[in-house]
Design an enzyme around this catalytic site. Structure first.
Site, short mmCIF file in Angstrom:
data_model
loop_
_atom_site.label_atom_id
_atom_site.label_comp_id
_atom_site.label_asym_id
_atom_site.label_seq_id
_atom_site.Cartn_x
_atom_site.Cartn_y
_atom_site.Cartn_z
N HIS A 82 36.54 60.54 62.18
CA HIS A 82 37.06 59.43 61.38
C HIS A 82 35.91 58.76 60.65
O HIS A 82 35.14 57.99 61.22
CB HIS A 82 37.77 58.41 62.29
CG HIS A 82 38.37 57.24 61.56
ND1 HIS A 82 39.70 56.89 61.70
CD2 HIS A 82 37.85 56.33 60.70
CE1 HIS A 82 39.96 55.82 60.96
NE2 HIS A 82 38.83 55.46 60.35
N HIS A 84 34.53 57.72 56.23
CA HIS A 84 34.95 57.44 54.85
C HIS A 84 33.83 57.84 53.90
O HIS A 84 33.09 56.99 53.39
CB HIS A 84 35.29 55.96 54.68
CG HIS A 84 36.46 55.49 55.48
ND1 HIS A 84 37.72 55.39 54.95
CD2 HIS A 84 36.57 55.12 56.78
CE1 HIS A 84 38.57 54.96 55.88
NE2 HIS A 84 37.88 54.78 57.01
N LYS A 87 33.77 56.16 50.34
CA LYS A 87 33.33 54.77 50.23
C LYS A 87 31.83 54.63 50.43
O LYS A 87 31.23 53.64 50.03
CB LYS A 87 34.02 53.90 51.27
CG LYS A 87 35.49 53.57 51.05
CD LYS A 87 35.93 52.54 52.09
CE LYS A 87 37.38 52.15 51.94
NZ LYS A 87 38.28 53.20 52.44
N HIS A 240 45.53 54.54 60.23
CA HIS A 240 44.77 53.35 60.60
C HIS A 240 45.79 52.34 61.16
O HIS A 240 46.70 51.90 60.43
CB HIS A 240 44.08 52.73 59.39
CG HIS A 240 42.89 53.49 58.91
ND1 HIS A 240 42.95 54.79 58.46
CD2 HIS A 240 41.59 53.12 58.78
CE1 HIS A 240 41.75 55.18 58.08
NE2 HIS A 240 40.91 54.20 58.27
N GLU A 243 44.30 47.25 63.17
CA GLU A 243 42.87 46.90 63.12
C GLU A 243 42.74 45.39 62.99
O GLU A 243 42.32 44.86 61.96
CB GLU A 243 42.20 47.62 61.95
CG GLU A 243 40.69 47.53 61.98
CD GLU A 243 40.03 48.27 60.83
OE1 GLU A 243 38.80 48.22 60.74
OE2 GLU A 243 40.74 48.90 60.03
N ASP A 340 33.16 56.03 61.33
CA ASP A 340 33.87 55.18 60.39
C ASP A 340 33.02 54.91 59.15
O ASP A 340 32.39 55.80 58.62
CB ASP A 340 34.33 53.90 61.08
CG ASP A 340 35.56 53.27 60.42
OD1 ASP A 340 36.18 53.92 59.56
OD2 ASP A 340 35.90 52.13 60.77
#
Length: 446
Positions: A82, A84, A87, A240, A243, A340
């Site tokens: 997991h 990103h 980004k 997701h 959170e 993450d």
């Protein structure tokens, strides 16, 4: 021979003798029976033409076959299920002024709208992959921001990266967008894009323009639509979920019950699940039982949730922000840890280093006394979640993708940064120097 001084033999066949390995990652009852109180045992590993040919008790293999590691730890390549990559590394040009989730969402939206061309995304993904590779990561699942038109851009770049990195890092992708998308035709279009790329269908289980408390009836509709779209296309689901530190947010339970009711047969991974930690014990355990019945796996993102959750200006956070890892594991669910976000508005730090993620997770969530088999949460378990047979283990027949550490046990591993590790891919040492941040400078200008 300390790992930092280890020079892999040039022969195609050699041994790594007197190593320390986690018993949970080998298929040997004899080695498992010899494990110490922390779950570590001594072993000899035989490498033959880039593959692990044998894992045997220490002292078994002939001294002439290879170096004595003097109890240095040997781990398999690690797995980040997991993150990103799309980004990553925009922090220098788009910081999060508040440091919380709403600030991160706003900043990312602004940067994505203005800057995320194929060229920009490709360069930053490449940087992240080079960094992870240098640290010994062998497989990654990345979430890709998927609100139109970004899905068409980023999934194409992802497919380029997957081809370019084949044989070095196994890449998977999941979509991410607010759950509203599955109330519209855009949800079907996204599912087709994901299917074409061989990805996983996912979203954030919160709405972009309405509150999740009290639970709106549209949530049920959107989740059923998501599962139907995934089932029609043979896709797994990656979400997701919850959170937040608000105890009344209980979407995870709803996901589990809808998945069972709809008879969804694919894999389901839910990330974050932070609100479990602030719910009454009985409610939390009932949700975990529902997840177990639905076959849901959980991934915790400890460093990022520590960064985002319970953040208020000039106030010390009152809770750690992470989910209930011990209880999830005890209830029989698969539970992994992952990296993450990395240097973006959701997390200002990080380096795509799963060994660092594991070490921080141990300290944040008290995965010690003993550490036991928690190392599997950073290698074998996420590999299983991703459907990667044998990856993340020290198993005969597997590629000799290994990490050799100077540390001889978990105390030394957790006490000191392991920046001097040796990384082997197919039995050969690689350059462990991560790329210089300066290669991204051209992307950081206004």
């Amino acid at each position: 021979m300390p790992a930092s001084h280890f020079i892999p033999p040039t022969a195609d066949r050699y041994a790594l003798r007197h190593a320390t390995v986690p018993a949970c990652l080998v298929d040997s009852p004899t080695l498992a029976a010899s494990a110490d109180s922390e779950g570590l045992c001594r072993a000899d590993l035989l490498v033959d033409h880039g593959r692990i040919a044998a894992v045997q008790p220490a002292g078994t293999l002939d001294d002439a076959l290879g170096p004595d590691l003097d109890r240095s730890m040997v781990l398999p390549g690690l797995v980040d299920c997991h993150t990103h990559l799309d980004k990553g590394h925009i922090w220098p040009r788009k910081q999060n002024p508040t440091g919380d989730t709403p600030g991160a969402v706003r900043a990312t939206l602004e940067d994505r709208t203005a800057r995320w061309s194929a060229t920009d995304v490709r360069a930053r993904m490449e940087f992240g992959l080079r960094t992870a590779y240098a640290h010994g990561v062998v497989a990654i699942r990345t979430h890709l921001d998927s609100q139109a038109p970004q899905a068409s851009i980023s999934f194409r770049v992802f497919q380029e990266m997957r081809r370019a990195w084949a044989g070095r890092i196994t890449l998977q992708a999941s979509s991410i967008a607010p759950i509203d998308i599955f109330l519209t035709e855009e949800g079907r279009i996204l599912a087709d894009i994901v299917a074409e790329a061989g990805g996983n269908l996912g979203c954030v289980t919160r709405f972009s323009h309405r509150a999740n408390v009290p639970t709106p009836p549209e949530l049920d509709v959107a989740l059923r639509h998501l599962f139907a779209l995934a089932a029609e296309r043979g896709l797994d689901v990656d979400l997701h979920v919850d959170e937040t530190g608000e105890p009344e947010i209980r979407t995870l339970d709803q996901v589990a019950r809808i998945a069972r009711r709809e008879g969804f047969s694919g894999r389901i991974l839910c990330g974050h699940c932070c609100s479990l930690a602030v719910q009454p014990e009985a409610d939390m355990l009932a949700t975990l039982d529902a997840c177990r019945d639905a076959g849901i796996a959980i991934v915790s993102l400890p460093t990022v949730n520590m960064y985002l959750q319970d953040r208020h200006a000039a106030r010390t956070p009152r809770w750690r922000g992470v989910t209930v890892l011990h209880e999830i594991k005890a209830r029989g669910l698969q539970v992994a840890v992952a990296g993450d976000n990395c240097r973006d508005p959701f997390h200002a730090y990080g380096d795509h280093d799963m060994l660092d993620t594991f070490c921080q997770a141990v300290k944040i969530a008290h995965l010690d006394r003993p550490v036991g088999d928690w190392i599997a949460a950073a290698c074998a378990v996420p590999a299983d979640i991703m459907g990667l047979d044998g990856v993340g283990r020290l198993r005969e027949g597997q590629s000799a993708d290994l990490i050799l550490l100077r540390a001889r046990d978990y105390s030394e591993l957790l006490a000191r940064n392991q920046g001097d590790r040796c990384v082997l891919r197919n039995g050969r040492a690689i350059d462990t120097t991560p790329p210089d941040y300066r290669v991204l400078d051209a992307l950081m200008t206004a």
